[in-house]
Design an enzyme around this catalytic site. Structure first.
Site, PDB file in Angstrom:
ATOM      1  N   SER A  99      39.505  40.772  41.005  1.00 34.36           N
ATOM      2  CA  SER A  99      40.579  40.915  40.025  1.00 34.36           C
ATOM      3  C   SER A  99      41.726  39.969  40.343  1.00 34.36           C
ATOM      4  CB  SER A  99      41.111  42.349  40.035  1.00 34.36           C
ATOM      5  OG  SER A  99      42.219  42.498  39.165  1.00 34.36           O
ATOM      6  N   TYR A 107      45.255  50.199  43.592  1.00 34.17           N
ATOM      7  CA  TYR A 107      44.147  49.518  42.920  1.00 34.17           C
ATOM      8  C   TYR A 107      44.080  48.057  43.356  1.00 34.17           C
ATOM      9  CZ  TYR A 107      41.519  47.035  39.353  1.00 34.17           C
ATOM     10  OH  TYR A 107      40.624  46.207  38.719  1.00 34.17           O
TER      11      TYR A 107
END
Length: 226
Positions: free
Chosen positions: A136, A148
């Site tokens: 990501s 996250y």
């Protein structure tokens, strides 16, 4: 039958889009997710001769073992594994974060990914295969207190170490690192984000390179206003 690709998180979003793109490119796919109904619908779309549903919770070693054994038992080989399953957090930051949510996110984003890789590697060694991990943009920037984001930092760091382990026997490892993607991962629509098909295209690009080419990372960002 073409090469065989295992996909986790395959019932929607990036995973489902990658399954469609892979079958179009000539691959056979094993689809792992918790939703048996969604997987069955996707297999019906792709064709049972090219896709098999493997309902499983990626945090379970037993369930993933059964899924991979079933895939290899049916098609005789495994050429690539796309560890794509992942969860986000509903509460941003560390101070207001939900501890139970964090635990589940760590189990899926880190533990589940590690289980996929560990169980796939013996088969991939036999085929000089390929591991693809969903990273990501969150691993390439600072997001205030983001747990996250920290899980994706792990993915990127692990990928580098995994590549070093796989390289001596001809294996390859790729991280596909998108910015915001308009998928069911988010509770609301992200019209300015990438599409799942964009990320799927990056996965297939990495998988389809000739044997002497290793793609370490594909970093995708949406173009503002495009």
């Amino acid at each position: 039958m073409g090469k065989v690709l295992l996909i986790t998180g395959a019932s929607s979003g990036i995973g489902a889009a990658t399954a469609r793109a892979a079958v179009q490119a000539g691959w056979t796919v094993g689809l792992v997710a918790r939703s048996a109904d969604r997987l069955a619908t996707l297999v019906n779309e792709l064709g049972p001769e090219r896709a098999v549903a493997l309902p499983a919770d990626v945090t379970s070693v037993e369930a993933q073992t059964q899924a991979i054994d079933a895939l290899v038992g049916r098609f005789g080989r495994l050429d690539a594994a796309f560890a794509n399953a992942g969860l986000g957090a509903s509460r941003p930051g560390a101070e207001q974060g939900d501890l139970d949510e964090w635990r589940q996110m760590l189990e899926v984003n880190i533990w589940g990914l590690l289980v996929t890789v560990r169980l796939a590697l013996p088969h991939l060694r036999a085929s000089q295969g390929h591991v693809v991990l969903t990273g990501s943009r969150a691993a390439r920037t600072e997001l205030s207190g983001s747990v996250y984001g920290a899980t994706k930092h792990f993915v990127h760091g692990f990928a580098a170490n995994l590549l070093a382990e796989m390289r001596p026997w001809g294996g390859r490892c790729t991280v596909v690192a998108p910015g915001m993607v308009d998928t069911p991962f988010f509770s609301d629509v992200k019209p300015g984000g990438l599409r799942a098909e964009d990320v799927a295209g990056a996965v297939i690009y990495a998988l389809e390179q000739p044997a002497h080419v290793a793609v370490g990372e594909v970093y995708l960002m949406p173009v503002p206003g495009a």
